[in-house]
Scaffold this active site. Structure first.
Site, PDB file in Angstrom:
ATOM      1  N   HIS A  62       0.810  -1.218   0.000  1.00  0.00           N
ATOM      2  CA  HIS A  62       0.000   0.000   0.000  1.00  0.00           C
ATOM      3  C   HIS A  62       0.850   1.279   0.000  1.00  0.00           C
ATOM      4  CE1 HIS A  62      -2.717  -2.841   2.484  1.00  0.00           C
ATOM      5  NE2 HIS A  62      -2.978  -2.991   1.195  1.00  0.00           N
ATOM      6  N   LYS A  72       5.755   6.523   7.165  1.00  0.00           N
ATOM      7  CA  LYS A  72       5.221   5.534   8.099  1.00  0.00           C
ATOM      8  C   LYS A  72       6.349   5.036   8.990  1.00  0.00           C
ATOM      9  CE  LYS A  72       1.765   3.345   5.092  1.00  0.00           C
ATOM     10  NZ  LYS A  72       1.390   2.065   4.456  1.00  0.00           N
ATOM     11  N   TYR A 132       1.238   1.254  13.611  1.00  0.00           N
ATOM     12  CA  TYR A 132       1.711   2.087  12.504  1.00  0.00           C
ATOM     13  C   TYR A 132       1.570   3.554  12.903  1.00  0.00           C
ATOM     14  CZ  TYR A 132      -0.042  -1.920   9.673  1.00  0.00           C
ATOM     15  OH  TYR A 132      -0.346  -3.143   9.147  1.00  0.00           O
ATOM     16  N   ASP A 168      -5.898  -6.835  -1.965  1.00  0.00           N
ATOM     17  CA  ASP A 168      -4.439  -6.907  -2.082  1.00  0.00           C
ATOM     18  C   ASP A 168      -4.006  -7.900  -3.166  1.00  0.00           C
ATOM     19  OD1 ASP A 168      -4.204  -5.010  -0.115  1.00  0.00           O
ATOM     20  OD2 ASP A 168      -3.579  -6.397   1.457  1.00  0.00           O
TER      21      ASP A 168
END
Length: 183
Positions: A62, A72, A132, A168
């Site tokens: 992603h 991130k 995250y 995905d």
């Protein structure tokens, strides 16, 4: 904290200093001053927590398109994962290259992922959980993805894929016309 550069410019494996005694242990996972030393000056605006029940699960790959690109930082707090990043930055010397590392509750390591990278992981143990940190808010219309098994990237996943979402599994393959994300 120790910031070890990966083979992809601007990304790091971060190992916190762990202080242990008879009670257990303590580790700092963020310090604005220490992160400034690697050029990080953005605010973390969103924290997410994921749980994957089964070993061999893949989540990813992603990213978000400009102007919603994000930095991130990922940490595994239960279980163990193989964390993977792909450099999608237009003009980067490591464009379309990937890097992977094991993150686990035991090693307490974190992956620092710059803007313009795709991110995903495979669980190496059941009941794996990740935290995250994000510098941009999730923006559904800016969401992008690349297929986990795209031959142009060639990610070497350590386990056979046991679970993956339809979304995905069906991300597009990278076309010959893809010139990267312009930051």
């Amino acid at each position: 904290m120790h910031f070890a550069p990966t083979t992809l410019k601007g990304s790091y494996i971060i190992s916190p200093a762990v202080f242990a005694d008879d009670r257990g242990w303590f580790a700092r996972t963020f310090c604005k001053n220490e992160f400034a030393e690697i050029g990080h000056n953005k605010e973390w605006v969103q924290l997410n927590h994921s749980f994957s029940r089964n070993e061999g699960t893949i989540r990813g790959m992603h990213f978000q398109f400009p102007p919603f690109t994000e930095i991130k930082m990922v940490r595994c707090i239960a279980g163990k994962i193989f964390d993977v990043i792909v450099d999608l930055r237009s003009g980067s010397s490591t464009f379309m290259k990937w890097f992977g590392a094991e993150l686990s509750a035991d090693n307490k390591a974190m992956m620092y992922i710059p803007e313009g990278f795709a991110h995903g992981f495979q669980t190496l143990a059941p009941n794996s959980e990740l935290i995250y940190h994000h510098t941009s808010f999730y923006t559904p219309n800016a969401e992008g993805g690349i297929r986990y098994n795209d031959v142009r990237i060639g990610i070497e996943w350590p386990l056979p894929v046991k679970e993956i979402s339809d979304r995905d599994k069906n991300h597009p393959l990278i076309s010959n016309q893809f010139s990267g994300i312009k930051l």
